[in-house]
Write an enzyme that holds these catalytic residues in place. Structure first.
Site, PDB file in Angstrom:
ATOM      1  N   ASP A   2       0.851  -1.173   0.000  1.00  0.00           N
ATOM      2  CA  ASP A   2       0.000   0.000   0.000  1.00  0.00           C
ATOM      3  C   ASP A   2       0.896   1.235   0.000  1.00  0.00           C
ATOM      4  O   ASP A   2       1.845   1.307   0.789  1.00  0.00           O
ATOM      5  CB  ASP A   2      -0.869  -0.036   1.261  1.00  0.00           C
ATOM      6  CG  ASP A   2      -2.016   0.936   1.217  1.00  0.00           C
ATOM      7  OD1 ASP A   2      -2.874   0.793   0.334  1.00  0.00           O
ATOM      8  OD2 ASP A   2      -2.057   1.824   2.082  1.00  0.00           O
ATOM      9  N   ASN A  10      -2.932  13.004  -2.938  1.00  0.00           N
ATOM     10  CA  ASN A  10      -4.063  13.459  -3.758  1.00  0.00           C
ATOM     11  C   ASN A  10      -4.640  14.770  -3.231  1.00  0.00           C
ATOM     12  O   ASN A  10      -4.942  15.677  -4.013  1.00  0.00           O
ATOM     13  CB  ASN A  10      -5.167  12.402  -3.795  1.00  0.00           C
ATOM     14  CG  ASN A  10      -4.949  11.363  -4.869  1.00  0.00           C
ATOM     15  OD1 ASN A  10      -4.254  11.606  -5.844  1.00  0.00           O
ATOM     16  ND2 ASN A  10      -5.548  10.212  -4.684  1.00  0.00           N
ATOM     17  N   HIS A  15      -5.311  14.882  -8.069  1.00  0.00           N
ATOM     18  CA  HIS A  15      -5.385  13.523  -8.604  1.00  0.00           C
ATOM     19  C   HIS A  15      -4.452  13.267  -9.781  1.00  0.00           C
ATOM     20  O   HIS A  15      -3.922  12.149  -9.890  1.00  0.00           O
ATOM     21  CB  HIS A  15      -6.826  13.165  -8.950  1.00  0.00           C
ATOM     22  CG  HIS A  15      -7.683  13.030  -7.729  1.00  0.00           C
ATOM     23  ND1 HIS A  15      -7.724  11.879  -6.975  1.00  0.00           N
ATOM     24  CD2 HIS A  15      -8.497  13.910  -7.104  1.00  0.00           C
ATOM     25  CE1 HIS A  15      -8.532  12.045  -5.955  1.00  0.00           C
ATOM     26  NE2 HIS A  15      -9.026  13.278  -6.001  1.00  0.00           N
ATOM     27  N   ASP A  19      -1.992  10.152  -9.748  1.00  0.00           N
ATOM     28  CA  ASP A  19      -1.888   9.148 -10.810  1.00  0.00           C
ATOM     29  C   ASP A  19      -0.438   8.935 -11.225  1.00  0.00           C
ATOM     30  O   ASP A  19      -0.016   7.810 -11.502  1.00  0.00           O
ATOM     31  CB  ASP A  19      -2.726   9.555 -12.018  1.00  0.00           C
ATOM     32  CG  ASP A  19      -4.215   9.465 -11.765  1.00  0.00           C
ATOM     33  OD1 ASP A  19      -4.618   8.831 -10.755  1.00  0.00           O
ATOM     34  OD2 ASP A  19      -4.982  10.025 -12.566  1.00  0.00           O
ATOM     35  N   GLU A  45      -4.806   2.483  -3.916  1.00  0.00           N
ATOM     36  CA  GLU A  45      -3.343   2.492  -3.927  1.00  0.00           C
ATOM     37  C   GLU A  45      -2.767   1.199  -3.356  1.00  0.00           C
ATOM     38  O   GLU A  45      -1.647   1.145  -2.890  1.00  0.00           O
ATOM     39  CB  GLU A  45      -2.817   3.702  -3.146  1.00  0.00           C
ATOM     40  CG  GLU A  45      -2.976   3.630  -1.655  1.00  0.00           C
ATOM     41  CD  GLU A  45      -4.355   4.022  -1.133  1.00  0.00           C
ATOM     42  OE1 GLU A  45      -4.496   4.085   0.088  1.00  0.00           O
ATOM     43  OE2 GLU A  45      -5.294   4.258  -1.918  1.00  0.00           O
TER      44      GLU A  45
END
Length: 125
Positions: A2, A10, A15, A19, A45
């Protein structure tokens, strides 16, 4: 595994940068794992690497290589630059164990890694 603090990435950078962090982590992991291993996104994630025919020591070494490769990758976009880290929960499949049970044990080890300070690998009991 994770990505540590991904929600904050974010929230702080947006975002599109999040990404980019996901893509960089995946690329680092893919360049590190072996051709016999499979990397998959479990959601958000969170990712899993299946390592067939790998003993506990070999799995630990590979998990650590992945963790360190992700931490070493510089992620940049415009004026934003950072290094991501991951917490990893490692579980070895026992004889007759179904995937769901294996996943639960790996997830518990992942949460233990986070509780112990993140950016580490914890082996499930």
């Amino acid at each position: 595994m994770d990505l540590d603090g991904f929600k904050q990435v974010n929230d702080r950078y947006g975002h599109p940068f999040g990404d980019a962090v996901l893509r960089a982590a995946v690329q680092s992991a893919q360049l590190t794992i072996r051709s016999t291993d499979t990397l998959g996104r479990m959601g958000g994630e969170e990712f899993a690497v299946l390592m067939p025919d790998t003993d506990k020591e070999g799995a630990w070494r590979l998990a650590e290589r992945v963790r360190l490769a992700i931490a070493a990758a510089e992620i940049s976009s415009g004026e934003i630059s950072m290094h991501a880290t991951v917490s990893i929960g490692l579980a070895m499949r026992t004889a007759g164990e179904q995937f769901d049970a294996l996943y639960v044990r790996a997830d518990m080890a992942l949460y233990a890694a986070k509780e112990a300070g993140r950016n580490r690998t914890v082996v499930a009991i």
